[in-house]
Design a protein around this motif. Structure first.
Motif: not given
Length: 318
Positions: A91, A281, A283
C-alpha cells in the motif's frame, strides 16, 4: 528508450525507499559493499538512529553496526540516484512512485520488491514503466528489533526481471550489484512466472494464518486448516493458468505442501501485522484473487470468505 547500462560504475548511488525490516537489510549490505546508499522512511526514530550511530544488523550475515548510510525522510531530500529500490508494503508503492517520479533522472532505474500482485500497475499511475524492474524476495525473513536495529533470519534469493520480459544489459547490471553485496540474486527473463509462484504461496499461507491465528506448520498439521489453505492457493493457481502464466510445475498441491514444509515455524507477515494490530497487505495478496477471479469468470469462495474475515478484523484496528 535504451535498455543498456554501463558496467563501469564502481560507486552506484542506491536509495532504498521504505526502510522497514527488509529495506534496512538491503541498505546495510549495499553500504557494506561500498555503494553510496541512502534510506528513505517516515519513521523518525529509525532514520535518526541510522544517521547518528549506524544500522545495527544481526542474523544471517553476522552481528555488527554499519555506518555510512544516508537517512532522510523524503525522496526529495536525496541527490541523483542510479537505482531506487521500493521496499515499502504494497500500500506504500504508489506514494513512493509518486515521489520518485518528481526527481528521478531519465536513466534512473526503479526496482520494486513486494508481496502480492499489482506493484508495477501502481507505479504506472505516476511514471512510464520503461525503467521499472520487478523483484521477488524468496525465503528472506526479517524483523525490526527497535530503531536502527534489524534482525534477518535468512537470505535465500532475490529474483529480478524486466516488466516486459527478456534479458537486458541493465538487468544483468542490477543483478551484479546485488550479487557483489552478498545477496544470492538472479535475473530472469520471465519474472512474472516467479511473481506468481510466490503469490500463490502467499495466498495459501497469509489470510489462512490470520484466520486460524497460527504458524505455517500449525496451518498444515491440521487437516481442516490445510484444506482451507490449499483451497485459497488453488483458486489463485487456476487464475494464473487462465492468464497463461508459465508455472514451473504441474502439481500445485505438491508445490504448496513442499513450500509450507520448508518453513513450519514461520508466521506470514500478514499474521505479524495482525498481532501488532496493524493493517496488512490483504488487498495485494488474498484480496487480488476475487478481483482477478471476477475478471476471468472464475469463482473464488475460499478467498472471498477469508478476505472478508481479515478486513472485518482490520476495521477494528486503530
Amino acid at each position: 528508450m535504451t535498455k543498456s547500462r554501463s558496467e563501469n560504475m564502481n560507486m552506484p548511488r542506491i536509495a532504498i525507499v521504505g526502510a522497514g525490516a527488509m529495506g534496512s537489510v538491503y541498505a546495510g549490505l549495499f553500504a557494506e559493499a561500498g555503494y553510496q546508499t541512502s534510506v528513505v522512511d517516515l519513521w523518525q526514530e529509525h532514520m535518526t538512529a541510522i544517521g547518528k550511530t549506524g544500522l545495527h544488523l544481526e542474523g544471517a550475515s553476522g552481528d555488527r553496526v554499519i555506518g555510512g548510510i544516508t537517512a532522510v525522510h523524503q525522496v526529495a531530500d536525496l541527490g541523483p540516484i542510479d537505482l531506487y529500490v521500493i521496499a515499502t508494503k504494497a500500500n506504500g508503492v504508489a506514494g513512493a512512485a509518486a515521489e520518485i517520479a518528481k526527481v528521478m533522472q531519465p536513466d534512473s532505474l526503479v526496482l520494486t520488491i513486494q508481496n502480492g500482485l499489482g506493484a508495477g500497475e501502481r507505479i504506472a499511475q505516476y511514471m512510464p514503466t520503461d525503467n521499472v524492474l520487478l523483484g521477488v524476495a524468496e525465503g528472506f525473513g526479517a524483523s525490526i528489533k527497535g530503531p536502527g536495529h534489524i534482525h534477518h533470519n535468512a537470505m535465500r534469493q532475490i529474483r529480478i526481471g524486466e516488466m516486459d520480459g527478456g534479458m537486458t544489459d541493465r538487468l544483468v547490471w542490477v543483478e551484479s550489484l546485488w550479487q557483489a553485496a552478498g545477496f544470492k540474486a538472479a535475473a530472469f527473463a520471465d519474472i512474472h512466472q516467479l511473481v506468481w509462484e510466490k503469490f500463490i504461496c502467499n495466498v495459501m499461507c497469509s489470510a489462512p494464518s490470520v484466520a486460524f491465528d497460527c504458524t505455517i506448520g500449525e496451518l498444515f498439521n491440521d487437516e481442516d486448516r490445510r484444506i482451507v489453505a490449499l483451497g485459497c492457493m488453488l483458486e489463485a493457481y487456476e487464475i494464473g493458468l487462465a492468464k497463461k502464466i508459465a508455472f514451473s510445475f504441474d502439481d500445485a498441491v505438491a508445490y504448496g505442501v513442499k513450500f509450507a514444509a520448508d518453513m513450519p515455524n514461520a508466521s506470514p507477515s500478514m499474521r505479524l501485522d495482525h498481532l501488532a494490530r496493524k493493517r496488512s497487505e490483504i488487498d495485494a495478496i488474498n484480496g487480488m484473487v476475487p478481483v482477478l477471479g471476477r475478471e476471468m469468470g472464475i469463482k473464488t469462495p475460499y478467498n472471498d470468505t477469508l478476505v472478508a474475515l481479515v478486513r472485518a478484523r482490520e476495521a477494528s484496528f486503530a
